[in-house]
Design a protein around this motif. Structure first.
Motif, PDB file in Angstrom:
ATOM      1  N   SER A  23       0.865  -1.174   0.000  1.00 27.28           N
ATOM      2  CA  SER A  23       0.000   0.000   0.000  1.00 27.28           C
ATOM      3  C   SER A  23       0.901   1.224   0.000  1.00 27.28           C
ATOM      4  N   ALA A  27      -2.301   5.826  -0.038  1.00 20.60           N
ATOM      5  CA  ALA A  27      -3.213   5.152   0.902  1.00 20.60           C
ATOM      6  C   ALA A  27      -4.591   4.924   0.292  1.00 20.60           C
ATOM      7  N   ASP A  28      -4.615   4.516  -0.973  1.00 20.62           N
ATOM      8  CA  ASP A  28      -5.910   4.286  -1.609  1.00 20.62           C
ATOM      9  C   ASP A  28      -6.329   2.825  -1.613  1.00 20.62           C
ATOM     10  N   GLY A  29      -5.432   1.923  -1.277  1.00 23.44           N
ATOM     11  CA  GLY A  29      -5.808   0.521  -1.237  1.00 23.44           C
ATOM     12  C   GLY A  29      -4.602  -0.395  -1.158  1.00 23.44           C
ATOM     13  N   TYR A  56      -9.172   0.503   0.026  1.00 23.80           N
ATOM     14  CA  TYR A  56      -9.434   0.596   1.460  1.00 23.80           C
ATOM     15  C   TYR A  56     -10.894   0.978   1.682  1.00 23.80           C
ATOM     16  N   ARG A  58     -13.670   3.269   3.200  1.00 23.16           N
ATOM     17  CA  ARG A  58     -13.602   4.729   3.300  1.00 23.16           C
ATOM     18  C   ARG A  58     -13.084   5.187   4.669  1.00 23.16           C
ATOM     19  N   ARG A  61      -9.276   4.565   5.002  1.00 21.94           N
ATOM     20  CA  ARG A  61      -8.467   5.505   4.219  1.00 21.94           C
ATOM     21  C   ARG A  61      -8.438   6.881   4.891  1.00 21.94           C
ATOM     22  N   GLN A 112       1.559  -0.053   5.702  1.00 20.12           N
ATOM     23  CA  GLN A 112       1.173   1.311   5.316  1.00 20.12           C
ATOM     24  C   GLN A 112       2.048   2.313   6.058  1.00 20.12           C
TER      25      GLN A 112
END
Length: 388
Positions: A23, A27-29, A56, A58, A61, A112
């Motif tokens: 990731s 940090a979008d998925g 991710y 909502r 994220r 992350q």
């Protein structure tokens, strides 16, 4: 078989099926890549088998983007929450590919990044990734290698970039050099040729992250990014703003160097928008997209071209889909060809997930897998912590 015996068996295998999980700074998925790996070191053979991106939730994220201002208890909780999310997606991905966890030898998880402090005067170099690997190992019952950055930092490096070792293994040339330009949330380059000690690698600066923040803020959350760079293509570049953006202190630092959300994240974008509040979203995106492209090219002018000729620039990461950004790069680099890593058999979105599968396999094999000339570490080290 007990966990340590299984780990030893994985170490001794000539061929491993490894799941890479990554990731990025945006940090979008989570990107997941299943990779067949044969051998290790300079004899390694890597074959991507399958890949997928899982967005991710909502709330996750939002919490991750705000982690830079989070309290200790929030970070503690998110470490386990994100680890659980990684584990659930790993199991889902394995099942979707007709496998059971026992058939996967190893998981390599980047986690992350929520804060990264590179070497600088007065700073204590340090880095923090969450996504607890013990949670992943416990839920999947698969050995996990994670937390790759910290050993390099402990050895005097920046802990970034991590991918140059893999770039060298997979893309080295018998003669000449090629540049692997990744454009994720942050953009980074690896220039590889015939020898590992001659690799040139560093973060070039911002990538998709500030562009995504502009789109999100100026559309009040209706758009998460500028799809295909269409808005930027219809905007007007503000040359004064562009020149100002290129004076950011990061660009004056010499490699080895790395950066992250702390320098080019939401706070950075908001400060720009406050000073240019009357511009249209198309104009702001046009300028910011030109800024990302120009900052990449300038990094080559200053730190790559004086040292070596480059025969090809190979793009990977989400930035490959931004046609306006790619067009700028093609113009800047002409006559050097700018191509996609897809032309070389790799999904541009999944390159880093593949890379963490390779780094995990190399860690278990006991091979040092950082590149000191790229990170600034004092010496080669084996990256990653192992959760049996």
């Amino acid at each position: 078989m007990n966990p340590l015996d299984r780990l030893c068996a994985v170490r001794d295998k000539r061929e491993r099926l490894v799941l890479g999980l990554s990731s990025g700074t945006s940090a979008d998925g989570i990107d997941a890549a299943l990779v067949q790996i044969r051998g290790s070191g300079m004899e390694i053979e890597v074959e991507p088998v399958a890949g997928k991106t899982y967005p991710y939730d909502r709330h996750i994220r939002k919490a991750l983007i705000e982690m830079g201002r989070a309290s200790a208890d929030e970070i503690c909780r998110m470490n386990f929450d994100v680890g659980g999310f990684f584990a659930e997606r790993a199991l889902e991905f394995i099942e979707e590919n007709g496998l059971v966890p026992e058939q996967v030898d190893l998981i390599g998880s980047h986690g992350q990044t929520i804060y990264h402090i590179p070497r600088a005067p007065g700073a204590v170099p340090s880095t923090l990734q969450i996504g607890e690997p013990d949670v992943i190992a416990e839920k999947t019952r698969i050995p996990v290698v994670a937390d790759f950055r910290t050993r390099d930092v402990a050895a005097g490096g920046d802990g970034a970039p991590l991918i140059p070792y893999v770039d060298f293994l997979l893309f080295r040339r018998s003669e000449g050099t090629v540049a692997l330009q990744n454009i994720g949330g942050i953009a980074n380059v690896s220039v590889v040729g015939t020898a590992l000690e001659e690799v040139i690698a560093f973060d070039t600066g911002p990538g998709n992250m500030p562009l995504d923040h502009v789109a999100k803020v100026m559309t009040r959350g209706e758009e998460a990014f500028d799809r295909d760079g269409k808005r930027a293509a219809h905007g007007r570049i503000d040359e004064n703003l562009l020149a100002s953006l290129l004076t950011h202190p990061f660009f004056g630092r010499r490699p080895p160097k790395s950066t992250g959300r702390e320098a080019f994240g939401e706070d950075y974008v908001l400060s720009i928008l406050r000073s240019k509040g009357n511009q249209s979203i198309a104009d702001v995106l046009a300028t910011m997209t030109a800024f990302v492209a120009k900052s990449i090219y300038r990094a080559y002018e200053e730190y790559v071209f004086p040292k070596t000729l480059v025969s090809e620039v190979i793009l990977s990461g989400g930035g490959v889909k931004n046609l306006t950004l790619v067009s700028h790069l093609e113009q800047f680099f002409h006559p050097i060809p700018v191509t996609s890593i897809a032309d070389h058999g790799f999904d541009p979105d999944l390159k880093e997930a593949v890379a963490f599968a390779v780094l995990a396999s190399e860690s278990v094999a006991g091979n040092p897998n950082n590149v000191p000339v790229a990170t600034g570490a004092h010496w080669p080290v084996v990256l990653g912590k192992i959760s049996p």
